[in-house]
Design a protein around this motif. Sequence first.
Motif, PDB file in Angstrom:
ATOM      1  N   ALA A  75      24.657 -12.770  48.225  1.00 43.95           N
ATOM      2  CA  ALA A  75      23.434 -11.958  48.186  1.00 43.95           C
ATOM      3  C   ALA A  75      23.495 -10.987  47.012  1.00 43.95           C
ATOM      4  O   ALA A  75      22.496 -10.765  46.314  1.00 43.95           O
ATOM      5  N   GLY A  76      24.656 -10.439  46.764  1.00 39.40           N
ATOM      6  CA  GLY A  76      24.826  -9.519  45.632  1.00 39.40           C
ATOM      7  C   GLY A  76      24.609 -10.195  44.292  1.00 39.40           C
ATOM      8  O   GLY A  76      24.211  -9.559  43.317  1.00 39.40           O
ATOM      9  N   ARG A  77      24.836 -11.503  44.264  1.00 34.26           N
ATOM     10  CA  ARG A  77      24.638 -12.242  43.016  1.00 34.26           C
ATOM     11  C   ARG A  77      23.180 -12.221  42.569  1.00 34.26           C
ATOM     12  O   ARG A  77      22.894 -12.222  41.373  1.00 34.26           O
ATOM     13  N   VAL A  78      22.252 -12.179  43.524  1.00 30.25           N
ATOM     14  CA  VAL A  78      20.834 -12.062  43.174  1.00 30.25           C
ATOM     15  C   VAL A  78      20.636 -10.811  42.321  1.00 30.25           C
ATOM     16  O   VAL A  78      19.933 -10.828  41.316  1.00 30.25           O
ATOM     17  N   VAL A  79      21.285  -9.734  42.714  1.00 32.67           N
ATOM     18  CA  VAL A  79      21.146  -8.449  42.012  1.00 32.67           C
ATOM     19  C   VAL A  79      21.839  -8.492  40.656  1.00 32.67           C
ATOM     20  O   VAL A  79      21.247  -8.121  39.641  1.00 32.67           O
ATOM     21  N   THR A  80      23.087  -8.940  40.629  1.00 31.93           N
ATOM     22  CA  THR A  80      23.818  -8.924  39.363  1.00 31.93           C
ATOM     23  C   THR A  80      23.237  -9.903  38.350  1.00 31.93           C
ATOM     24  O   THR A  80      23.216  -9.612  37.152  1.00 31.93           O
ATOM     25  N   ASP A  81      22.740 -11.052  38.816  1.00 29.36           N
ATOM     26  CA  ASP A  81      22.072 -11.985  37.895  1.00 29.36           C
ATOM     27  C   ASP A  81      20.836 -11.325  37.296  1.00 29.36           C
ATOM     28  O   ASP A  81      20.560 -11.451  36.105  1.00 29.36           O
ATOM     29  N   TRP A  82      20.085 -10.618  38.110  1.00 30.05           N
ATOM     30  CA  TRP A  82      18.846  -9.964  37.667  1.00 30.05           C
ATOM     31  C   TRP A  82      19.144  -8.814  36.711  1.00 30.05           C
ATOM     32  O   TRP A  82      18.484  -8.649  35.689  1.00 30.05           O
ATOM     33  N   LEU A  83      20.162  -8.028  37.038  1.00 29.37           N
ATOM     34  CA  LEU A  83      20.512  -6.889  36.199  1.00 29.37           C
ATOM     35  C   LEU A  83      21.091  -7.322  34.854  1.00 29.37           C
ATOM     36  O   LEU A  83      20.925  -6.630  33.846  1.00 29.37           O
ATOM     37  N   GLY A  84      21.797  -8.431  34.845  1.00 31.56           N
ATOM     38  CA  GLY A  84      22.448  -8.885  33.622  1.00 31.56           C
ATOM     39  C   GLY A  84      23.738  -8.147  33.325  1.00 31.56           C
ATOM     40  O   GLY A  84      24.452  -8.485  32.391  1.00 31.56           O
ATOM     41  N   ASP A  85      24.046  -7.124  34.100  1.00 30.61           N
ATOM     42  CA  ASP A  85      25.254  -6.330  33.907  1.00 30.61           C
ATOM     43  C   ASP A  85      25.786  -5.944  35.289  1.00 30.61           C
ATOM     44  O   ASP A  85      25.276  -5.017  35.907  1.00 30.61           O
ATOM     45  N   PRO A  86      26.805  -6.650  35.778  1.00 29.62           N
ATOM     46  CA  PRO A  86      27.306  -6.364  37.124  1.00 29.62           C
ATOM     47  C   PRO A  86      27.830  -4.937  37.302  1.00 29.62           C
ATOM     48  O   PRO A  86      27.893  -4.433  38.423  1.00 29.62           O
ATOM     49  N   ALA A  87      28.151  -4.252  36.205  1.00 28.40           N
ATOM     50  CA  ALA A  87      28.639  -2.875  36.300  1.00 28.40           C
ATOM     51  C   ALA A  87      27.545  -1.913  36.777  1.00 28.40           C
ATOM     52  O   ALA A  87      27.852  -0.800  37.206  1.00 28.40           O
TER      53      ALA A  87
END
Length: 132
Positions: free
Chosen positions: A58-70
């Motif tokens: 589920a978190g991958r949806v966010v990090t993919d969208w942000l482009g920066d997991p940090a």
Amino acid sequence: MNVGDELPAIEVRVTREQLVRYAGASLDFNPIHWNEAFAKDVGLPDVIAHGMLTMALAGRVVTDWLGDPARLIDLSARFTRPVVVPNTPEGALVEFSGKVGALNDDGTARIDLVAKFDGKTVLGKPQALVRV
């Protein structure tokens, strides 16, 4: 970024092979995640995915969208329903989506997530806090 913006949805197939790999990485070798007989003996329909694996996806949806997991500050959820993983090459199809739920004065945003398996939500109140 605006309240109501939708994140691109993703679909992930969770397979037994992934469960074995995740068990090795997390050191969570609970037999409900790999042993069909054991899982059924304790009342489950079959082997189930690790809750933390489902949450990470589920978190991958966010990090993919942000482009920066940090930029991901926090991720939280309750485990409300298992993802049953059949012993097939296709495994279990889990659908993930999200949208911006709030923009905060401190430069962060709340992302409200949805994780569904077999048409039913599997995570309760999954949310991410991100840097805008």
